[in-house]
Design a protein around this motif. Structure first.
Motif, PDB file in Angstrom:
ATOM      1  N   LEU A  29      -4.559  -4.151 -10.986  1.00 54.90           N
ATOM      2  CA  LEU A  29      -3.558  -3.783 -11.992  1.00 54.90           C
ATOM      3  C   LEU A  29      -4.158  -2.828 -13.010  1.00 54.90           C
ATOM      4  O   LEU A  29      -3.516  -1.878 -13.437  1.00 54.90           O
ATOM      5  CB  LEU A  29      -3.035  -5.038 -12.698  1.00 54.90           C
ATOM      6  CG  LEU A  29      -1.989  -5.826 -11.925  1.00 54.90           C
ATOM      7  CD1 LEU A  29      -1.626  -7.086 -12.697  1.00 54.90           C
ATOM      8  CD2 LEU A  29      -0.734  -4.970 -11.690  1.00 54.90           C
ATOM      9  N   THR A  33      -2.329   0.378 -11.376  1.00 54.00           N
ATOM     10  CA  THR A  33      -1.000   0.119 -11.973  1.00 54.00           C
ATOM     11  C   THR A  33       0.099  -0.041 -10.918  1.00 54.00           C
ATOM     12  O   THR A  33       0.130  -1.028 -10.223  1.00 54.00           O
ATOM     13  CB  THR A  33      -0.635   1.207 -13.018  1.00 54.00           C
ATOM     14  OG1 THR A  33      -0.764   2.485 -12.416  1.00 54.00           O
ATOM     15  CG2 THR A  33      -1.540   1.120 -14.222  1.00 54.00           C
ATOM     16  N   ALA A  36      -0.863  -1.087  -7.343  1.00 61.53           N
ATOM     17  CA  ALA A  36      -1.808  -2.212  -7.252  1.00 61.53           C
ATOM     18  C   ALA A  36      -1.492  -3.130  -6.071  1.00 61.53           C
ATOM     19  O   ALA A  36      -0.332  -3.435  -5.810  1.00 61.53           O
ATOM     20  CB  ALA A  36      -1.770  -3.018  -8.548  1.00 61.53           C
ATOM     21  N   SER A  38      -1.250  -6.723  -4.453  1.00 61.23           N
ATOM     22  CA  SER A  38      -1.000  -8.082  -4.947  1.00 61.23           C
ATOM     23  C   SER A  38      -1.988  -9.051  -4.287  1.00 61.23           C
ATOM     24  O   SER A  38      -2.667  -8.694  -3.311  1.00 61.23           O
ATOM     25  CB  SER A  38       0.420  -8.498  -4.585  1.00 61.23           C
ATOM     26  OG  SER A  38       0.525  -8.542  -3.170  1.00 61.23           O
TER      27      SER A  38
END
Ligand SMILES: CC(C)(COP(=O)(O)OP(=O)(O)OC[C@H]1O[C@@H](n2cnc3c(N)ncnc32)[C@H](O)[C@@H]1OP(=O)(O)O)[C@@H](O)C(=O)NCCC(=O)NCCS
Length: 156
Positions: A29, A33, A36, A38
């Motif tokens: 992240l 951003t 990204a 998960s």
């Protein structure tokens, strides 16, 4: 103040494990951003081993970077490479790139490919220094930012 060489915290690479995943998702992240990965993506990537290979880079025992490669055939692909902002420009990115290249060679690949945002100067310089050359551009590949992707190749 610059520390003497002997007092610099040590840098090391080690195999990534599932225990690293929550922290990696946080680093993603910070660094990527909207693009990204998960936690779910990380689980899927680690499940892809041994075709996929991943390491984390540690400075002074803390995870501050990581890299991964898909080395299934004649062409290997860099899946990711990243170093936390606070740990950048200390040589870890270059160490991770050396590992990616060695790992692609170990897998028997003749070429190593990657894609990089056209606006990512730091990464492009790292790759050029490692011997990658630009092959093609994918127009507006990164969305919603509308940024081109440059495809780069290293002959191993
Ligand atoms: C790209 C990245 C991995 C480089 O990691 P790093 O640990 O800072 O890199 P290093 O300290 O090993 O530097 C290696 C080379 O990269 C280039 N480089 C690194 N940071 C740079 C910067 N801010 N500006 C220009 N070139 C830079 C230089 O060529 C450098 O070699 P040099 O210092 O001898 O000139 C790091 O900036 C990063 O994680 N960025 C955010 C995530 C990202 O963009 N990942 C790549 C996605 S394709």
């Amino acid at each position: 103040m610059t520390l003497p060489e002997s007092a610099q915290p040590s840098t090391a690479l080690r195999e990534m494990t599932w225990r690293d995943i929550p922290f990696l998702a946080l680093l993603e992240l910070e660094l990527f951003t909207e693009d990204a990965w998960s936690e779910q993506t990380w689980w899927a990537e680690l499940a892809g081993r041994p075709r996929r290979a991943y390491v984390v880079g540690e400075i002074g025992g803390s995870v501050v970077g990581y890299a991964g490669v898909d080395r299934g055939g004649e062409v290997a692909d860099v899946m990711t490479i990243a170093v936390a902002s606070a740990a950048q420009s200390r040589g870890l990115g270059a160490a991770l790139m050396d590992w990616l290249i060695a790992e692609a060679r170990r897998g028997g690949a003749g070429h190593l490919m990657l894609e990089v945002r056209a606006d990512n100067d730091a990464a492009q310089r790292l790759y050029s220094k490692a011997g990658f050359v630009m092959t093609t551009v994918r127009r507006r590949y990164y969305q919603p930012a509308n940024v081109d992707a440059q495809i780069m190749r290293l002959t191993l």
